[in-house]
Design a protein around this motif. Structure first.
Motif, PDB file in Angstrom:
ATOM      1  N   GLU B 336     -30.893 -50.305  48.193  1.00  0.00           N
ATOM      2  CA  GLU B 336     -30.624 -51.463  49.059  1.00  0.00           C
ATOM      3  C   GLU B 336     -29.556 -51.118  50.102  1.00  0.00           C
ATOM      4  OE1 GLU B 336     -32.129 -54.574  49.133  1.00  0.00           O
ATOM      5  OE2 GLU B 336     -33.516 -53.411  47.907  1.00  0.00           O
ATOM      6  N   ARG B 337     -28.528 -50.405  49.637  1.00  0.00           N
ATOM      7  CA  ARG B 337     -27.446 -50.059  50.565  1.00  0.00           C
ATOM      8  C   ARG B 337     -27.937 -49.104  51.643  1.00  0.00           C
ATOM      9  NH1 ARG B 337     -22.651 -48.502  46.577  1.00  0.00           N
ATOM     10  NH2 ARG B 337     -21.796 -47.480  48.422  1.00  0.00           N
ATOM     11  N   LYS B 339     -30.959 -48.894  52.763  1.00  0.00           N
ATOM     12  CA  LYS B 339     -31.867 -49.595  53.665  1.00  0.00           C
ATOM     13  C   LYS B 339     -31.098 -50.389  54.698  1.00  0.00           C
ATOM     14  CE  LYS B 339     -34.748 -51.502  50.696  1.00  0.00           C
ATOM     15  NZ  LYS B 339     -35.729 -52.481  50.252  1.00  0.00           N
ATOM     16  N   THR B 340     -29.954 -50.967  54.290  1.00  0.00           N
ATOM     17  CA  THR B 340     -29.217 -51.781  55.239  1.00  0.00           C
ATOM     18  C   THR B 340     -28.563 -50.945  56.317  1.00  0.00           C
ATOM     19  OG1 THR B 340     -27.393 -51.910  53.701  1.00  0.00           O
ATOM     20  CG2 THR B 340     -28.886 -53.787  53.753  1.00  0.00           C
ATOM     21  N   LYS B 341     -27.716 -49.965  55.927  1.00  0.00           N
ATOM     22  CA  LYS B 341     -27.184 -49.156  57.019  1.00  0.00           C
ATOM     23  C   LYS B 341     -26.526 -47.844  56.597  1.00  0.00           C
ATOM     24  CE  LYS B 341     -23.095 -52.156  57.460  1.00  0.00           C
ATOM     25  NZ  LYS B 341     -22.229 -51.660  56.445  1.00  0.00           N
ATOM     26  N   GLU B 342     -25.850 -47.889  55.475  1.00  0.00           N
ATOM     27  CA  GLU B 342     -24.955 -46.777  55.166  1.00  0.00           C
ATOM     28  C   GLU B 342     -25.649 -45.423  55.255  1.00  0.00           C
ATOM     29  OE1 GLU B 342     -22.049 -47.506  51.821  1.00  0.00           O
ATOM     30  OE2 GLU B 342     -23.285 -49.294  51.672  1.00  0.00           O
TER      31      GLU B 342
END
Lengths: 121, 525
Positions: B336-337, B339-342
């Motif tokens: 999830e992390r 996918k968002t940006k990191e």
């Protein structure tokens, strides 16, 4: 301010409708016959055209046909204005690509609703 | 005279009468709007309003008179005379009152010199022209079209224009087969209209159902068979508008457009229906070709919307697939992390345990198996290990050749991370006990576990893997390499955590490569 081209040969209708539209905040450009209408359509690039069917020099259908055939102007919405008299007008108008149709005498509220719908598209 | 031409001429006469009314109603409305803004003239607003109302009343009566059905064989002149008979007293009365109102305002000193006088004069002129035309029609006595021209009811240019028009319109328009043959539902209580439309729509390639009530329509729509609805407004029971409001969510879900069929005098209902979500409307009585054109354009939009929905579903499915794939590689939270940006994830975990397991006897076995058999064997073994990690809730990190690495307490911390990992190790041992020998080679597993802080995360840009770094990991690997076949070898830090749960046996101090002397333990069970 939205620019409306009103092509109408009847002087009183032209005067009346343009004044009422101006009161509603439109800029109205006038043309008295089909040829003048086509010229102004090309020059002024209005946001919408109100087109009377029975016009001298070039009739409304011919104006509509040419306006819709020209890539420069084909996307400008056209509302045909005519007396309810000729039922076939309506068919012919849509056949030639008119975007809407209104009958005279004009119910301003109704016409404004149609104009707004087309201008918002 | 050609019937079509006569009909057009009759229409032109009505048009001429209406043109006068157009002026009267339009200017009266304009004047009413204008005086509203002039405090000194505001009292006149009501008078101009009355003028407009008289105009509208005449319009209504004219429409009624012209709406009479006549026998086709009657000539235009005969038709005109029956229309004029129907004009009635109200028209003349309204003309008279309207005319008087205009005169009265023209005499009004407060209007003198104002720009409104010109407008009033135009109204007056139109009233006079209308009066003359109506009177001429009432007097009748026409024997030819020329008489109509002489009396001013028709202009010569009208006749010419109509002539031009009729040639223009002579091309008979034939509806073509629809590009989108569809299932159309006619929701109308009038069986004749339904029958007529059904025949015409079938002819252009549609399948047609008829529902006389909205209840009957519901069932068909719910079955998902309907592509488009033709909706009558005035029906017994639930009316068209109520139906629209209620059924719109269902119709929208299937991208089913609704075209409202209405009479001209239902204009307000039409606005409401359009607001409620109808796609379009057609006024009754309507020419089929008009309706057909509207249906086709609604179906074209539906087609595009359906395609859009289909593509969105494909995208959604592909996304699910890639999500699933990602979850196979990375822990949920980490995925999830990412996918968002990191770009890079590196988290410190103060307390966790790391296990390495190595298959003992693998090298001699590998010489006896074909590469395919070898991979098959590893696949079976590691799949069994994978299911243990799922059951116990551990994080498999990776396999390196015949070495299996698994961690506990990352990325989600857990208090029993060491115990859980010893449990894992014992299951691995039992699994190999069940195999014993393969191709005459005795095989078993050697397990090492260490506990402590690590850094865990995902680095780099390609071939993402969730991995662990730190001394804790290196020591865990040493525990395995210095371990014993068929046994679980623990570092002191792990032993300290699991001493109460498992029976341990101290191995004493041993020299660990790169680490020096360390106390280690074996699990006895």
């Amino acid at each position: 301010m939205k620019k409306i081209l009103l092509i109408e040969d009847n002087e009183m209708n032209r005067d009346m409708l343009s004044r009422r539209l101006e009161r509603k905040g439109f800029e109205v450009i006038l043309a008295e016959d089909g040829r003048e209408g086509l010229e102004k359509l090309g020059e002024a690039k209005p946001d919408l055209v109100l087109l009377d069917v029975s016009l001298p020099v070039l009739d409304g259908f011919e104006v509509l046909r040419r306006a819709k055939a020209e890539p420069e102007t084909s996307s400008i919405p056209v509302i045909i204005l005519t007396a309810h008299a000729m039922d076939a007008d309506r068919e012919k108008s849509f056949e030639l690509g008119a975007d809407d149709f209104d009958t005279k005498p004009i119910d301003l509220e109704g016409l404004l609703a149609k104009m707004t719908a087309l201008l918002e598209e | 005279m050609d019937k079509r031409l006569e009909a057009l001429l009759l229409g032109k006469i009505r048009h001429n009468l209406k043109t006068h009314l157009n002026v009267i109603i339009g200017y009266a409305e304009l004047l009413a709007e204008s005086v509203e803004e002039e405090p000194s003239l505001r009292s006149m607003e009501a008078g101009f309003g009355a003028m407009r109302e008289h105009g509208e009343s005449i319009l209504l009566h004219l429409d009624k008179a012209f709406a009479i059905r006549y026998a086709d064989e009657e000539s235009i002149l005969a038709k005109l005379s029956s229309i004029a008979e129907d004009f009635g007293h109200e028209i003349e009365e309204s003309i008279r009152v309207g005319g008087r109102l205009v005169e009265q305002y023209l005499d009004d000193a407060s209007l003198a010199g104002s720009p409104f006088v010109g407008d009033l004069e135009k109204i007056g002129q139109s009233i006079r022209q209308l009066d003359a035309a109506v009177s001429a029609l009432r007097d009748g006595g026409f024997v030819s079209i020329d008489d109509l021209i002489d009396s001013g009811i028709l202009a010569k240019s009208d006749v010419e224009l109509v002539d031009l028009h009729s040639t223009n319109l002579n091309v008979v328009l034939q509806p073509e087969k629809s590009e989108y043959p569809s299932h159309i539902l006619i929701l109308d209580d009038n069986p004749n209209i339904a029958h007529y439309l059904s025949r015409k729509l079938s002819a252009v390639g549609h399948e047609v159902s008829h529902a006389p009530t909205t209840t009957a329509a519901d069932a068909l729509i719910r079955e998902g068979k309907v592509d488009l609805v033709l909706l009558d407004i005035l029906m017994p029971g639930e009316n068209g508008y109520e139906f629209l409001k209620r059924a719109m969510p269902l119709l929208n879900a299937g991208n089913v457009p609704v075209i409202v069929l209405s009479s001209l005098d239902e204009m307000h209902t039409i606005y409401r229906c359009l607001e409620a979500g109808a796609s379009d409307y057609v006024s009754k009585p309507c020419k089929f070709i008009t309706l057909n054109a509207r249906i086709n354009s609604a179906l074209e939009r539906k087609h595009l919307k359906d395609k859009e929905k289909e593509y969105l579903e494909v995208i959604e499915r592909e996304k699910e697939k890639s999500d699933k794939l990602l979850l196979n590689i990375l822990p949920f939270r980490i995925a999830e992390r990412l996918k968002t940006k990191e770009g890079t994830i590196a988290d410190s975990h103060p307390g966790c345990s790391v296990l390495f397991a190595d298959i003992v006897g693998f090298t001699p076995l590998s010489e006896k198996l074909t590469p395919n058999q070898l991979v098959e064997f590893l696949n079976e073994t590691f799949s069994a290990f994978d299911s243990f990690t799922d059951e116990i809730g551990l994080e498999k990190i990776k396999t390196i050749g015949d070495n299996y690495m698994v961690a506990s307490g990352v990325p989600e911390p857990r208090d029993d991370h060491a115990e859980a990992l010893v449990e894992m190790a014992l299951r691995m041992l039992r699994y190999f006990d069940g195999i014993g020998t393969l191709k005459g080679e005795s095989i078993s597993v050697r397990v090492g576990i260490n506990s402590g802080p690590v850094v865990a995360g995902v680095i780099g840009r390609k071939k993402f893997i969730y991995d662990l770094w730190g001394d804790t990991v290196n020591t865990a690997s040493r525990m395995e390499s210095h371990g014993v076949a068929g046994a679980v070898h623990l570092s002191e830090s792990t032993a300290a955590l699991v001493g109460e749960s498992f029976d341990l046996e101290a191995r004493g101090e041993m020299e660990i490569k790169g680490k020096g002397k360390m106390k280690t333990y074996l699990v006895r069970g």
